[in-house]
Write a protein that holds these residues in place. Structure first.
Motif, PDB file in Angstrom:
ATOM      1  N   UNK A 207       1.089  -0.712  -0.079  1.00 43.10           N
ATOM      2  CA  UNK A 207       0.347  -0.206   0.133  1.00 43.10           C
ATOM      3  C   UNK A 207       0.638   0.956  -0.105  1.00 43.10           C
ATOM      4  N   UNK A 208       1.857   1.542   0.558  1.00 42.68           N
ATOM      5  CA  UNK A 208       2.842   2.997   0.682  1.00 42.68           C
ATOM      6  C   UNK A 208       3.677   2.419  -0.463  1.00 42.68           C
ATOM      7  N   UNK A 209       3.975   1.274  -1.041  1.00 42.54           N
ATOM      8  CA  UNK A 209       4.566   1.325  -2.416  1.00 42.54           C
ATOM      9  C   UNK A 209       3.881   2.488  -3.807  1.00 42.54           C
ATOM     10  N   UNK A 210       2.189   1.770  -3.213  1.00 44.40           N
ATOM     11  CA  UNK A 210       1.336   2.047  -4.695  1.00 44.40           C
ATOM     12  C   UNK A 210       1.269   3.398  -3.674  1.00 44.40           C
ATOM     13  N   UNK A 211       0.735   4.061  -2.793  1.00 42.27           N
ATOM     14  CA  UNK A 211       0.938   5.376  -2.392  1.00 42.27           C
ATOM     15  C   UNK A 211       1.937   5.820  -2.709  1.00 42.27           C
ATOM     16  N   UNK A 212       3.646   5.808  -3.023  1.00 41.38           N
ATOM     17  CA  UNK A 212       4.789   6.192  -3.926  1.00 41.38           C
ATOM     18  C   UNK A 212       4.358   7.001  -5.198  1.00 41.38           C
ATOM     19  N   UNK A 213       4.189   4.921  -6.121  1.00 44.82           N
ATOM     20  CA  UNK A 213       4.003   4.906  -7.051  1.00 44.82           C
ATOM     21  C   UNK A 213       2.798   5.991  -8.155  1.00 44.82           C
ATOM     22  N   UNK A 214       1.804   6.463  -7.247  1.00 44.07           N
ATOM     23  CA  UNK A 214       0.700   7.212  -7.277  1.00 44.07           C
ATOM     24  C   UNK A 214       0.858   8.513  -7.289  1.00 44.07           C
ATOM     25  N   UNK A 215       1.763   9.055  -6.413  1.00 41.20           N
ATOM     26  CA  UNK A 215       2.518  10.594  -6.007  1.00 41.20           C
ATOM     27  C   UNK A 215       3.782  10.602  -6.457  1.00 41.20           C
ATOM     28  N   UNK A 216       4.109   9.523  -7.793  1.00 43.63           N
ATOM     29  CA  UNK A 216       5.444  10.534  -8.577  1.00 43.63           C
ATOM     30  C   UNK A 216       6.332  10.008  -7.550  1.00 43.63           C
ATOM     31  N   UNK A 217       6.756   9.907  -6.409  1.00 45.60           N
ATOM     32  CA  UNK A 217       8.190   9.872  -5.689  1.00 45.60           C
ATOM     33  C   UNK A 217       8.883   8.412  -5.742  1.00 45.60           C
ATOM     34  N   UNK A 218      10.365   8.900  -5.769  1.00 45.17           N
ATOM     35  CA  UNK A 218      10.796   8.269  -5.997  1.00 45.17           C
ATOM     36  C   UNK A 218      10.868   6.366  -5.623  1.00 45.17           C
ATOM     37  N   UNK A 219      10.376   6.637  -4.373  1.00 41.54           N
ATOM     38  CA  UNK A 219      10.439   5.455  -3.787  1.00 41.54           C
ATOM     39  C   UNK A 219       9.789   5.175  -2.610  1.00 41.54           C
TER      40      UNK A 219
END
Length: 235
Positions: A207-219
């Motif tokens: 869930x944390x990984x999906x959130x990072x990807x959704x917000x275009x964060x590096x990781x």
């Protein structure tokens, strides 16, 4: 802004004798020569200390992860009735966590570069106790897509699935429920009166990984995911 987090970083474990000397204990309870479980050690403190839960575990690939689970406001203020207000508060709480875990584990724990496997974004509304009750009654009749609604006593409404939860609760009721455990001060009780807490919890690594990807964060490292701008976007 941000309450409970779980952060993990790769660090090799010490030898068994040193782990025991540091106060860690194996979680399975088996004798070493008979145990076939992957190693998992925990360092738990009395609840009254409001300290992080520190865990050292062996993953299936045999890598060792040092993890800390804690309420960041408790780390910074000693209580999570008040919330973190800005990025400086977040940074100071993460630096305090880094120092605390490093001292306890005798291994360098850099919270800023640790991976986030849980984060609770939160907000307090200051109301009256009667208003808190009325809001919770109204929310208890609502629904959210792909989430199951659960009512806990009269003080909590939770919508959840396997990896995420949206929770609204009466902070005063939550605080006084801990009175018997001796982990609450009179100041916390007073400060919690009339507080309606809203939390959006990302409970799993994915869930944390999906959130990072959704917000275009590096990781999903803490320095990228645990910021006021991310909290604002989520809430």
């Amino acid at each position: 802004m941000i309450d409970t987090v779980n952060l993990s970083i790769l660090r090799p474990m010490h030898r068994r004798a040193e782990m025991l000397a540091l106060g860690f204990s194996p979680t399975c309870g088996h004798a070493e020569q008979l145990c076939r479980h992957r190693a998992t050690w925990k360092l738990n403190f009395p609840l009254s200390l409001k300290a992080p839960q520190i865990t050292w575990s062996e993953a299936p690939d045999r890598l060792h992860w040092l993890s800390a689970s804690v309420s960041l406001p408790k780390m910074l203020f000693g209580s999570n009735v008040s919330t973190l207000q800005c990025d400086r508060d977040i940074m100071n709480s993460l630096l305090a966590l880094s120092q605390f875990v490093s001292d306890c584990s005798k291994a360098r724990f850099d919270a800023l570069s640790a991976n986030v496997s849980r984060v609770d974004f939160c907000h307090n509304w200051q109301l009256t106790q009667n208003d808190v009750f009325e809001y919770l009654q109204a929310v208890s009749r609502a629904s959210l897509p792909r989430m199951t609604r659960c009512l806990i006593d009269n003080g909590t409404v939770q919508f959840s699935n396997k990896s995420q939860a949206v929770v609204l609760y009466d902070k005063f009721q939550e605080v006084i429920s801990r009175l018997s455990k001796g982990s609450v001060t009179t100041e916390e009780v007073t400060a919690s009166i009339g507080v309606l807490r809203f939390e959006n919890r990302f409970l799993k690594r994915k869930a944390c990984q999906r959130l990072a990807e959704k917000l275009l964060l590096p990781d999903r490292q803490a320095k990228h995911l645990l910021t006021s701008s991310v909290a604002l976007a989520v809430m």
